[in-house]
Design a protein around this motif. Sequence first.
Motif, PDB file in Angstrom:
ATOM      1  N   PHE A 194      33.743  47.340  32.755  1.00  0.00           N
ATOM      2  CA  PHE A 194      34.942  46.748  32.167  1.00  0.00           C
ATOM      3  C   PHE A 194      34.857  45.225  32.130  1.00  0.00           C
ATOM      4  CE2 PHE A 194      36.256  50.796  34.055  1.00  0.00           C
ATOM      5  CZ  PHE A 194      36.740  51.430  32.920  1.00  0.00           C
ATOM      6  N   ASP A 195      35.223  44.686  30.982  1.00  0.00           N
ATOM      7  CA  ASP A 195      35.308  43.232  30.838  1.00  0.00           C
ATOM      8  C   ASP A 195      36.643  42.704  31.330  1.00  0.00           C
ATOM      9  OD1 ASP A 195      32.782  43.043  29.324  1.00  0.00           O
ATOM     10  OD2 ASP A 195      33.906  44.109  27.764  1.00  0.00           O
ATOM     11  N   VAL A 196      37.694  43.517  31.173  1.00  0.00           N
ATOM     12  CA  VAL A 196      39.045  43.122  31.561  1.00  0.00           C
ATOM     13  C   VAL A 196      39.705  44.289  32.281  1.00  0.00           C
ATOM     14  CG1 VAL A 196      41.311  42.356  30.751  1.00  0.00           C
ATOM     15  CG2 VAL A 196      39.246  41.577  29.564  1.00  0.00           C
ATOM     16  N   ILE A 197      40.266  44.006  33.457  1.00  0.00           N
ATOM     17  CA  ILE A 197      41.020  44.995  34.232  1.00  0.00           C
ATOM     18  C   ILE A 197      42.443  44.487  34.328  1.00  0.00           C
ATOM     19  CG2 ILE A 197      41.285  46.158  36.454  1.00  0.00           C
ATOM     20  CD1 ILE A 197      37.957  44.592  35.667  1.00  0.00           C
ATOM     21  N   ILE A 198      43.420  45.298  33.908  1.00  0.00           N
ATOM     22  CA  ILE A 198      44.825  44.898  33.910  1.00  0.00           C
ATOM     23  C   ILE A 198      45.588  45.832  34.842  1.00  0.00           C
ATOM     24  CG2 ILE A 198      46.911  44.615  32.512  1.00  0.00           C
ATOM     25  CD1 ILE A 198      44.996  44.217  30.083  1.00  0.00           C
ATOM     26  N   ASN A 199      46.221  45.257  35.842  1.00  0.00           N
ATOM     27  CA  ASN A 199      47.014  46.027  36.789  1.00  0.00           C
ATOM     28  C   ASN A 199      48.460  46.075  36.319  1.00  0.00           C
ATOM     29  OD1 ASN A 199      47.954  47.415  39.021  1.00  0.00           O
ATOM     30  ND2 ASN A 199      48.116  45.575  40.299  1.00  0.00           N
ATOM     31  N   ALA A 200      48.889  47.251  35.841  1.00  0.00           N
ATOM     32  CA  ALA A 200      50.268  47.425  35.390  1.00  0.00           C
ATOM     33  C   ALA A 200      51.059  48.272  36.374  1.00  0.00           C
ATOM     34  CB  ALA A 200      50.283  48.078  34.010  1.00  0.00           C
ATOM     35  N   THR A 201      50.576  48.366  37.617  1.00  0.00           N
ATOM     36  CA  THR A 201      51.284  49.111  38.656  1.00  0.00           C
ATOM     37  C   THR A 201      52.020  48.138  39.572  1.00  0.00           C
ATOM     38  OG1 THR A 201      49.599  49.060  40.405  1.00  0.00           O
ATOM     39  CG2 THR A 201      49.321  50.702  38.639  1.00  0.00           C
ATOM     40  N   ALA A 202      52.842  48.706  40.449  1.00  0.00           N
ATOM     41  CA  ALA A 202      53.559  47.896  41.437  1.00  0.00           C
ATOM     42  C   ALA A 202      52.879  47.987  42.793  1.00  0.00           C
ATOM     43  CB  ALA A 202      55.008  48.359  41.534  1.00  0.00           C
ATOM     44  N   SER A 203      51.564  48.181  42.803  1.00  0.00           N
ATOM     45  CA  SER A 203      50.839  48.394  44.054  1.00  0.00           C
ATOM     46  C   SER A 203      50.993  47.222  45.012  1.00  0.00           C
ATOM     47  CB  SER A 203      49.357  48.645  43.765  1.00  0.00           C
ATOM     48  OG  SER A 203      48.783  47.547  43.073  1.00  0.00           O
ATOM     49  N   SER A 204      51.017  46.010  44.481  1.00  0.00           N
ATOM     50  CA  SER A 204      51.140  44.847  45.354  1.00  0.00           C
ATOM     51  C   SER A 204      52.491  44.826  46.064  1.00  0.00           C
ATOM     52  CB  SER A 204      50.971  43.554  44.537  1.00  0.00           C
ATOM     53  OG  SER A 204      49.699  43.512  43.931  1.00  0.00           O
ATOM     54  N   LEU A 205      53.541  45.193  45.353  1.00  0.00           N
ATOM     55  CA  LEU A 205      54.877  45.211  45.952  1.00  0.00           C
ATOM     56  C   LEU A 205      54.957  46.208  47.088  1.00  0.00           C
ATOM     57  CD1 LEU A 205      57.324  45.034  42.903  1.00  0.00           C
ATOM     58  CD2 LEU A 205      56.866  43.257  44.600  1.00  0.00           C
ATOM     59  N   GLY A 206      54.296  47.348  46.922  1.00  0.00           N
ATOM     60  CA  GLY A 206      54.361  48.385  47.940  1.00  0.00           C
ATOM     61  C   GLY A 206      53.426  48.160  49.105  1.00  0.00           C
ATOM     62  N   GLY A 207      52.587  47.134  49.027  1.00  0.00           N
ATOM     63  CA  GLY A 207      51.628  46.881  50.088  1.00  0.00           C
ATOM     64  C   GLY A 207      50.570  47.952  50.186  1.00  0.00           C
ATOM     65  N   ASP A 208      50.306  48.622  49.062  1.00  0.00           N
ATOM     66  CA  ASP A 208      49.373  49.747  49.079  1.00  0.00           C
ATOM     67  C   ASP A 208      47.923  49.343  48.895  1.00  0.00           C
ATOM     68  OD1 ASP A 208      51.532  51.459  49.327  1.00  0.00           O
ATOM     69  OD2 ASP A 208      51.773  51.655  47.157  1.00  0.00           O
ATOM     70  N   ALA A 214      36.763  48.917  44.140  1.00  0.00           N
ATOM     71  CA  ALA A 214      36.079  47.676  43.769  1.00  0.00           C
ATOM     72  C   ALA A 214      34.928  47.910  42.807  1.00  0.00           C
ATOM     73  CB  ALA A 214      35.570  46.971  45.026  1.00  0.00           C
ATOM     74  N   GLN A 215      34.529  49.173  42.598  1.00  0.00           N
ATOM     75  CA  GLN A 215      33.411  49.429  41.689  1.00  0.00           C
ATOM     76  C   GLN A 215      33.751  49.072  40.244  1.00  0.00           C
ATOM     77  OE1 GLN A 215      35.353  51.852  42.785  1.00  0.00           O
ATOM     78  NE2 GLN A 215      35.791  53.256  41.095  1.00  0.00           N
ATOM     79  N   VAL A 216      35.028  48.955  39.908  1.00  0.00           N
ATOM     80  CA  VAL A 216      35.394  48.618  38.521  1.00  0.00           C
ATOM     81  C   VAL A 216      35.199  47.137  38.224  1.00  0.00           C
ATOM     82  CG1 VAL A 216      37.098  50.475  38.486  1.00  0.00           C
ATOM     83  CG2 VAL A 216      37.851  48.141  38.982  1.00  0.00           C
ATOM     84  N   LEU A 217      35.061  46.326  39.279  1.00  0.00           N
ATOM     85  CA  LEU A 217      34.919  44.887  39.107  1.00  0.00           C
ATOM     86  C   LEU A 217      33.456  44.497  38.989  1.00  0.00           C
ATOM     87  CD1 LEU A 217      37.442  43.674  41.829  1.00  0.00           C
ATOM     88  CD2 LEU A 217      37.856  43.859  39.371  1.00  0.00           C
ATOM     89  N   ARG A 218      33.210  43.469  38.207  1.00  0.00           N
ATOM     90  CA  ARG A 218      31.883  42.874  38.191  1.00  0.00           C
ATOM     91  C   ARG A 218      32.050  41.367  38.065  1.00  0.00           C
ATOM     92  NH1 ARG A 218      31.103  45.481  32.627  1.00  0.00           N
ATOM     93  NH2 ARG A 218      31.493  43.815  31.124  1.00  0.00           N
ATOM     94  N   ALA A 219      31.023  40.637  38.406  1.00  0.00           N
ATOM     95  CA  ALA A 219      31.102  39.184  38.382  1.00  0.00           C
ATOM     96  C   ALA A 219      31.504  38.702  36.992  1.00  0.00           C
ATOM     97  CB  ALA A 219      29.765  38.570  38.793  1.00  0.00           C
ATOM     98  N   GLY A 220      32.537  37.892  36.955  1.00  0.00           N
ATOM     99  CA  GLY A 220      32.964  37.295  35.693  1.00  0.00           C
ATOM    100  C   GLY A 220      33.970  38.094  34.906  1.00  0.00           C
ATOM    101  N   SER A 221      34.236  39.345  35.282  1.00  0.00           N
ATOM    102  CA  SER A 221      35.250  40.103  34.562  1.00  0.00           C
ATOM    103  C   SER A 221      36.633  39.544  34.896  1.00  0.00           C
ATOM    104  CB  SER A 221      35.179  41.592  34.919  1.00  0.00           C
ATOM    105  OG  SER A 221      35.391  41.790  36.308  1.00  0.00           O
ATOM    106  N   LEU A 222      37.562  39.680  33.970  1.00  0.00           N
ATOM    107  CA  LEU A 222      38.924  39.195  34.183  1.00  0.00           C
ATOM    108  C   LEU A 222      39.742  40.286  34.859  1.00  0.00           C
ATOM    109  CD1 LEU A 222      41.146  37.012  33.667  1.00  0.00           C
ATOM    110  CD2 LEU A 222      41.660  38.253  31.543  1.00  0.00           C
ATOM    111  N   ALA A 223      40.343  39.957  35.992  1.00  0.00           N
ATOM    112  CA  ALA A 223      41.217  40.885  36.713  1.00  0.00           C
ATOM    113  C   ALA A 223      42.637  40.338  36.651  1.00  0.00           C
ATOM    114  CB  ALA A 223      40.754  41.049  38.158  1.00  0.00           C
ATOM    115  N   TYR A 224      43.488  41.010  35.916  1.00  0.00           N
ATOM    116  CA  TYR A 224      44.809  40.493  35.566  1.00  0.00           C
ATOM    117  C   TYR A 224      45.889  41.358  36.199  1.00  0.00           C
ATOM    118  CZ  TYR A 224      48.248  38.225  32.472  1.00  0.00           C
ATOM    119  OH  TYR A 224      49.299  37.493  31.973  1.00  0.00           O
TER     120      TYR A 224
END
Length: 286
Positions: A194-208, A214-224
């Motif tokens: 993936f070149d761009v990963i977009i988090n549209a969940t509320a995972s951060s709010l829930g502390g989950d 982490a396998q979806v990330l690669r160096a230089g990809s945009l994590a939004y």
Amino acid sequence: MTHRTPPDAYCVMGNPIAHSRSPWIHARFAELSGERIVYERRLVPVDGFADALRDFAVGGGRGCNVTVPFKLEAAERATVRTERVQLAGAANTLTFQPDGSTLADNTDGLGLVADITRNAGVALAGASLLLVGAGGAAAGVLGPLLQQGPRRVVVANRTQARAEALVRRHQALPHLLQKTELLAQDVQALEPDFDVIINATASSLGGDGPPVGAQVLRAGSLAYDMMYGPAAQGFLDWARSHGAVPRDGLGMLVEQAAEAFLCWRGVRPDGARVLNELRAAIAAGQ
């Protein structure tokens, strides 16, 4: 110069609403564009949206933004709905028309696309995208993302059936898929492409923790993360620790507001300038 007529009135309705940055943003838009408007927050009882909407329109209001928990009801109560609203099932921008009708639009996806392509400088055309989540936030942005012509979009959700339902809704409109492979997958079955990963969940709010591995990330990809402020910090720190380029959703907030301003006034303000000013104001504790 003295104006004989009052400025046009707009507002944002929600519950809670005291935290909203929308009045500040729209005030700057008005200053920069020379448009005469007033824009305020309106705290609406959870069961009082219909009354609040009617009262604002009868009182001369020209349009309003809608935030939680009223986006679904805003779409239902409108008399005219854009394709974006029909796909998302939710509206965040209402315009009261001269003929008495109410036009509903959803500018969230347009704001996300503008922030990624203009402000972050990341092209979506031909890219491989991962959209994490299948709720209202994801539904509001998937259509505009597809219109950018990415090579592939994967919608991933912990409940795969919800991801599949969202994908099917968009597959029913072939003009959105002329250049794009659109898939639904379980979050546990994702591969690192993936070149761009977009988090549209509320995972951060829930502390989950992160909503995907982490396998979806690669160096230089945009994590939004579509959230901003403290709510997004966990996701941003996680993405940075794995070599991705983190970005929060503050630019999406500003750019979706610019799209709403365009709907109302026919002028699109300089979102990048206002975003920089807003970040500076937040950093200064304002």
